[in-house]
Scaffold this motif. Structure first.
Motif, short mmCIF file in Angstrom:
data_model
loop_
_atom_site.label_atom_id
_atom_site.label_comp_id
_atom_site.label_asym_id
_atom_site.label_seq_id
_atom_site.Cartn_x
_atom_site.Cartn_y
_atom_site.Cartn_z
N ARG A 69 0.83 -1.20 0.00
CA ARG A 69 0.00 0.00 0.00
C ARG A 69 0.87 1.26 0.00
O ARG A 69 0.59 2.23 -0.70
N TYR A 70 1.92 1.26 0.80
CA TYR A 70 2.83 2.41 0.83
C TYR A 70 3.47 2.63 -0.54
O TYR A 70 3.64 3.77 -0.99
N PHE A 71 3.84 1.53 -1.19
CA PHE A 71 4.45 1.62 -2.51
C PHE A 71 3.47 2.24 -3.51
O PHE A 71 3.85 3.13 -4.29
N LEU A 72 2.23 1.79 -3.50
CA LEU A 72 1.23 2.32 -4.44
C LEU A 72 0.93 3.78 -4.13
O LEU A 72 0.71 4.58 -5.05
N ASN A 73 0.92 4.14 -2.84
CA ASN A 73 0.69 5.54 -2.49
C ASN A 73 1.79 6.44 -3.04
O ASN A 73 1.52 7.52 -3.59
N SER A 74 3.03 6.02 -2.89
CA SER A 74 4.15 6.79 -3.43
C SER A 74 4.06 6.89 -4.94
O SER A 74 4.32 7.95 -5.53
N GLU A 229 -2.78 4.51 6.53
CA GLU A 229 -3.03 3.87 5.24
C GLU A 229 -2.67 4.78 4.08
O GLU A 229 -2.54 4.32 2.94
N ASN A 230 -2.49 6.07 4.33
CA ASN A 230 -2.09 7.02 3.30
C ASN A 230 -0.61 7.37 3.37
O ASN A 230 -0.18 8.32 2.72
N MET A 235 8.04 6.46 4.64
CA MET A 235 7.54 6.25 6.00
C MET A 235 7.68 4.80 6.43
O MET A 235 7.76 4.51 7.63
N ALA A 236 7.70 3.88 5.47
CA ALA A 236 7.82 2.47 5.81
C ALA A 236 9.17 2.14 6.43
O ALA A 236 9.30 1.15 7.17
N LEU A 237 10.18 2.96 6.16
CA LEU A 237 11.50 2.71 6.73
C LEU A 237 11.55 2.97 8.23
O LEU A 237 12.46 2.49 8.91
N LEU A 238 10.60 3.73 8.74
CA LEU A 238 10.60 4.02 10.17
C LEU A 238 10.40 2.77 11.01
O LEU A 238 10.78 2.73 12.18
N VAL A 257 15.02 -0.96 -2.48
CA VAL A 257 13.73 -1.12 -3.17
C VAL A 257 13.20 0.25 -3.60
O VAL A 257 12.64 0.40 -4.68
N MET A 258 13.38 1.26 -2.75
CA MET A 258 12.92 2.61 -3.11
C MET A 258 13.69 3.17 -4.29
O MET A 258 13.15 3.97 -5.07
N THR A 259 14.95 2.78 -4.45
CA THR A 259 15.78 3.32 -5.53
C THR A 259 15.40 2.75 -6.89
O THR A 259 15.58 3.42 -7.92
#
Length: 283
Positions: A69-74, A229-230, A235-238, A257-259
């Motif tokens: 979900r975090y990935f899709l939000n980004s 959820e948004n 933020m997932a790295l926290l 993964v973010m890169t």
């Protein structure tokens, strides 16, 4: 003359390679740490290699709850900013280049001044602005993805307008006059003639907009308070920052993964990016 220039050329090439290695080393260390087992990551004597690569760090990242979900939000926020900023910047750059109106120079100066203000200085005012705006306009207040899209769009537009202005200027006005003689309307010339010609510039501005939005942590942390959820991918790295001991393997795996989306996006637009930067310098 060739013998005289050769040492300078070799020195320049060696300097370029050295600078490239220095710039690439943090990226290499991030990927290496992501594949290292936990014992090697936490070792007091780190080595620039590993003989026992492991995927445990990536498993912890992908098994994290709501990571998808975090990935899709980004992806949604970055994609919306890229598309909206490209269209708005194209229209704005065309307006300030092709038309003469009052305060045109003032508008251009304001675009430049907006780039000089530190983002940190505007975070608190923007927080209160998003809070008040959310009461009047649903979907763009705090704890919504709309707030992130709106803020990043505002920060991306000044740079995009200034860069695209050079591309629009490079298109001769005689081309527009010829299109008008052939019966084309201004709107048709705008989208069917001018837009394809400045497409390299749009690619160049899009990658900067994508990178700044994709890697954003400050606004995501400030505006997304309770609606987890948004949250976006940074933020997932926290989750991997723990009071007793940080999970550096998970942090490096998540950063890797973010890169990847940034690298994929860069590969897709690299040809237009190079020509776009060259056009911007020429313009």
């Amino acid at each position: 003359m060739i013998r005289i220039r050769r040492p300078y050329r070799l020195a320049a090439e060696a300097s370029a390679v050295l600078i490239a290695l220095v710039v690439a080393f943090p990226l290499y260390w991030m990927v290496l740490s992501a594949f290292k087992p936990a014992g090697e990551v936490q070792s007091l004597h780190p080595k620039p290699w590993t003989l026992h690569p492991s995927l445990d760090s990536f498993r912890r990242v992908f098994w994290q709850e709501d990571f998808g979900r975090y990935f899709l939000n980004s992806l949604l926020v970055a994609g919306a900013v890229v598309v909206l900023s490209a269209l708005a910047a194209f229209l704005a750059a065309t307006a300030v280049t092709r038309f003469r109106f009052r305060f045109r120079t003032t508008v251009l100066i304001m675009f430049l001044v907006a780039q000089m203000v530190p983002v940190e200085a505007l975070t608190i005012p923007l927080f209160f602005l998003m809070r008040d705006l959310g009461d009047a306009v649903p979907g763009v207040g705090l704890n919504t993805l709309g707030s992130l899209i709106l803020v990043h769009l505002a920060f991306s537009l000044p740079f995009a307008v200034w860069m695209l202005r050079g591309f629009v200027q490079a298109v001769p006005e005689s081309l527009e006059e010829a299109a008008m003689i052939d019966g084309a309307s201004r709107a048709r010339f705008l989208w069917q003639v001018l837009f394809p010609l400045v497409l390299p510039g749009l690619a160049a501005t899009s990658i900067f907009s994508f990178i700044s939005t994709w890697n954003d942590f400050l606004f995501a942390k400030s505006f997304i308070i309770s609606a987890t959820e948004n949250s976006t991918l940074p933020m997932a790295l926290l989750v991997f920052f723990k009071p007793d001991q940080n999970d550096w393997g998970g942090i490096m795996a998540g950063s890797t993964v973010m890169t990847l989306p940034v690298l994929v996006f860069f590969v897709l637009v690299q040809r237009r990016l190079v020509s776009g930067l060259a056009g911007a310098v020429k313009g």
